[in-house]
Enzyme design. Structure first.
Site, short mmCIF file in Angstrom:
data_model
loop_
_atom_site.label_atom_id
_atom_site.label_comp_id
_atom_site.label_asym_id
_atom_site.label_seq_id
_atom_site.Cartn_x
_atom_site.Cartn_y
_atom_site.Cartn_z
N TYR A 48 8.87 36.59 24.80
CA TYR A 48 8.91 36.33 23.14
C TYR A 48 10.19 36.95 22.56
O TYR A 48 10.40 37.92 22.84
CB TYR A 48 7.35 36.96 22.54
CG TYR A 48 6.70 35.73 22.05
CD1 TYR A 48 6.92 34.84 21.18
CD2 TYR A 48 5.31 35.85 22.58
CE1 TYR A 48 6.40 33.80 21.11
CE2 TYR A 48 4.58 34.94 22.11
CZ TYR A 48 4.78 33.93 21.29
OH TYR A 48 3.87 32.95 21.00
N GLU A 50 11.02 35.61 18.94
CA GLU A 50 11.35 34.93 17.46
C GLU A 50 12.47 35.68 16.80
O GLU A 50 12.53 36.89 16.78
CB GLU A 50 9.84 35.06 16.71
CG GLU A 50 8.78 34.18 17.28
CD GLU A 50 7.61 34.29 16.44
OE1 GLU A 50 7.56 35.16 15.35
OE2 GLU A 50 6.42 33.87 16.91
N ASP A 193 22.05 11.30 15.21
CA ASP A 193 21.18 11.48 16.35
C ASP A 193 21.83 10.78 17.52
O ASP A 193 21.82 9.62 17.92
CB ASP A 193 19.86 10.96 16.02
CG ASP A 193 18.83 11.39 17.18
OD1 ASP A 193 19.45 11.77 18.28
OD2 ASP A 193 17.52 11.12 16.96
N THR A 219 19.16 15.64 21.84
CA THR A 219 18.50 16.23 22.91
C THR A 219 19.23 16.63 24.20
O THR A 219 20.45 16.12 24.20
CB THR A 219 17.32 15.14 23.29
OG1 THR A 219 17.87 14.15 23.61
CG2 THR A 219 16.20 15.19 22.44
N LYS A 222 19.01 13.78 28.15
CA LYS A 222 19.08 12.25 28.43
C LYS A 222 20.56 12.43 29.22
O LYS A 222 20.75 12.86 30.45
CB LYS A 222 19.06 11.45 27.45
CG LYS A 222 17.58 11.67 26.49
CD LYS A 222 17.54 10.80 25.38
CE LYS A 222 16.38 10.94 24.89
NZ LYS A 222 15.84 11.85 23.95
N ARG A 228 14.46 19.57 29.15
CA ARG A 228 14.17 19.12 28.05
C ARG A 228 14.67 20.12 26.75
O ARG A 228 14.42 21.21 27.22
CB ARG A 228 12.62 18.92 27.91
CG ARG A 228 12.39 17.56 28.39
CD ARG A 228 11.01 17.31 28.98
NE ARG A 228 11.17 16.05 29.71
CZ ARG A 228 11.34 14.91 29.54
NH1 ARG A 228 11.22 14.56 27.98
NH2 ARG A 228 11.60 13.76 30.18
N1 DSN Z 1 11.59 8.93 24.20
C1 DSN Z 1 13.03 8.93 23.83
C2 DSN Z 1 13.48 7.78 24.70
O1 DSN Z 1 13.02 7.18 25.55
O2 DSN Z 1 14.46 6.91 24.31
C3 DSN Z 1 13.55 9.11 22.57
O3 DSN Z 1 12.95 10.34 22.07
#
Ligand code: DSN
Length: 421
Positions: A48, A50, A193, A219, A222, A228
């Protein structure tokens, strides 16, 4: 070992086998390195912490402080910004933190409609962003291109406090400066984004919003090919999360840090932060740039091969890692295509097309992309074969024997392209 442990081990093995023996073409997915997996499966998950490095609410944080500082420094270096928060658990919580930091409930915000390629958190009515804020949604033009004149007109009419740029199913480049000009014309914050395209930004294949947008969110799992998680990036004063700051551009770091904790989250996921640091370190290597360039080359080759087989691509092609196919002329719905391609060993997702006439549960299109195939070493030549299998599977979508035969061919083919070890 408990029975559950045995079951989960088996299910993990099954999932590895599914990924290895098929073509993962959901454009938001990728295959992480063994080094990232190693960090994710570490004892860091037990801790932990925080707060932020140097200012935690728990003892024993001297090691995880170093992990988080490393991840923050790498994120700043990679994206050319002076501030990074690496604690958001994923993209939706990160966007939630950005709204929480910059606007009040009831304020007007603008983002791209999900049906046209935006994300739920960009103002979808049933999402927090469309429930707690007065959401105005922009769309694309009839051909699927972002319509900057429409955005400018909506901004003038509705005077949003925040404009969200970025998308999850948009195959073209985004002009951040045009969005900046629109935001400035009404005094709105501009948030970019870049979750889908972050790896392409790093590779120089998509313009970066750094220095243009007030806040950048991405994120990490990707095209960036990490675990993640999410990064929130900005410029501005060094954060002092203990003081409630005014909402000014130079205070964005403090505003974001306070929005994450105590605003919305508790303890950061330290194993995830470590995995992010490993992935960012990988993204700083020259090979990653080649990877990002190849992702786009593969997508463009796949797009042209599909179009030559009569597939109708939204916007007539792609500039990035993904494409959206309108299947209306193929007399098959997106849901049916997702199922048929799945039986053939090709994983895609059903997707709406601009001005979708059907239900989002069974829309007219599918969305697919090349990040994961490129990670496995596939190049333009292999895209010809992939296009051929997609075409055969769509044409033979009612013929299970034919789909199984394609899957058998893909199982053999993928033996030459192992997952990262
Ligand atoms: N779920 C993602 C996607 O597949 O593009 C976006 O957050």
């Amino acid at each position: 070992m408990t029975d559950v442990d045995k079951k989960i081990r088996q299910l993990i093995a099954d999932e590895v086998d599914r990924q290895a023996s098929g073509l993962e073409m959901i454009p938001s997915e990728n295959h992480t390195s063994g080094a990232v997996l190693n960090a994710l499966g570490s004892r860091l998950t037990d801790k932990y912490s925080e707060g932020y490095p140097g200012g935690r609410y728990y003892g024993g944080c001297e090691v995880v402080d170093k992990v988080e500082n490393l991840a923050r420094d790498l994120a700043k270096e990679l994206f050319g910004v002076s501030y990074a928060n690496v604690q958001a658990h994923s993209g939706s919580p990160a966007n939630q933190a950005i709204y929480y930091a910059l606007v009040n409930p009831g304020d007007t915000v603008m983002g791209m409609s999900l049906q046209f390629g935006g994300h739920m958190t960009h103002g979808l009515k049933v999402n927090f962003s469309g429930t707690y804020y007065n959401s105005v949604q922009y769309t694309t033009d009839k051909d699927g291109f972002i319509d900057y004149d429409q955005i400018a007109g909506l901004a003038k009419e509705h005077k949003p406090k925040l404009i969200m740029g970025g998308a999850t199913a948009y195959p073209r480049l985004i002009d951040w400066q045009k969005l900046r000009d629109i935001a400035d014309s009404v005094g709105a914050w501009l948030v970019s984004d870049i979750s889908h395209i972050a790896g392409l930004v790093v590779a120089g294949e998509h313009p970066s919003p750094a220095g243009i947008s007030d806040v950048i969110m991405t994120t990490t799992h990707k095209t960036l090919r990490g675990p993640r998680g999410a990064l929130i990036l900005a410029n501005g004063n060094t954060s002092n999360p203990l003081k409630k700051p005014e909402r000014t551009a130079e205070n964005i770091p403090s505003l974001i840090d306070r929005a994450i904790i105590p605003g919305l989250q508790g303890g950061p996921h330290n194993h995830q932060t470590a995995g992010i640091a490993v992935a960012l370190g990988e993204a700083l290597q020259p090979e990653f740039r080649e990877y990002g360039q190849q992702v786009v080359k593969n997508a463009q080759k796949l797009a042209s091969e599909l179009m030559s087989r009569g597939f109708d691509l939204v916007t007539g092609g792609t500039d990035n890692h993904l494409m959206v196919i309108n299947l209306t002329n193929k007399k098959i719905s997106g849901k049916e295509a997702e199922v048929a391609l799945g039986k053939a060993g090709i994983t895609v997702n059903k997707n709406t097309v601009p001005f979708e006439p059907r239900s989002p549960f069974d829309p007219s299109g599918i969305r697919l992309g090349t990040p994961a195939l490129t990670t496995r070493g596939m190049r333009e030549d292999q895209m010809i074969q992939v296009a051929d299998w997609i075409d055969q599977a769509i044409r033979g979508n009612k013929d299970d024997a034919k789909l199984a035969n394609i899957h058998d061919q893909i199982i053999e083919f993928t033996k030459n392209y192992p997952l990262p070890s």
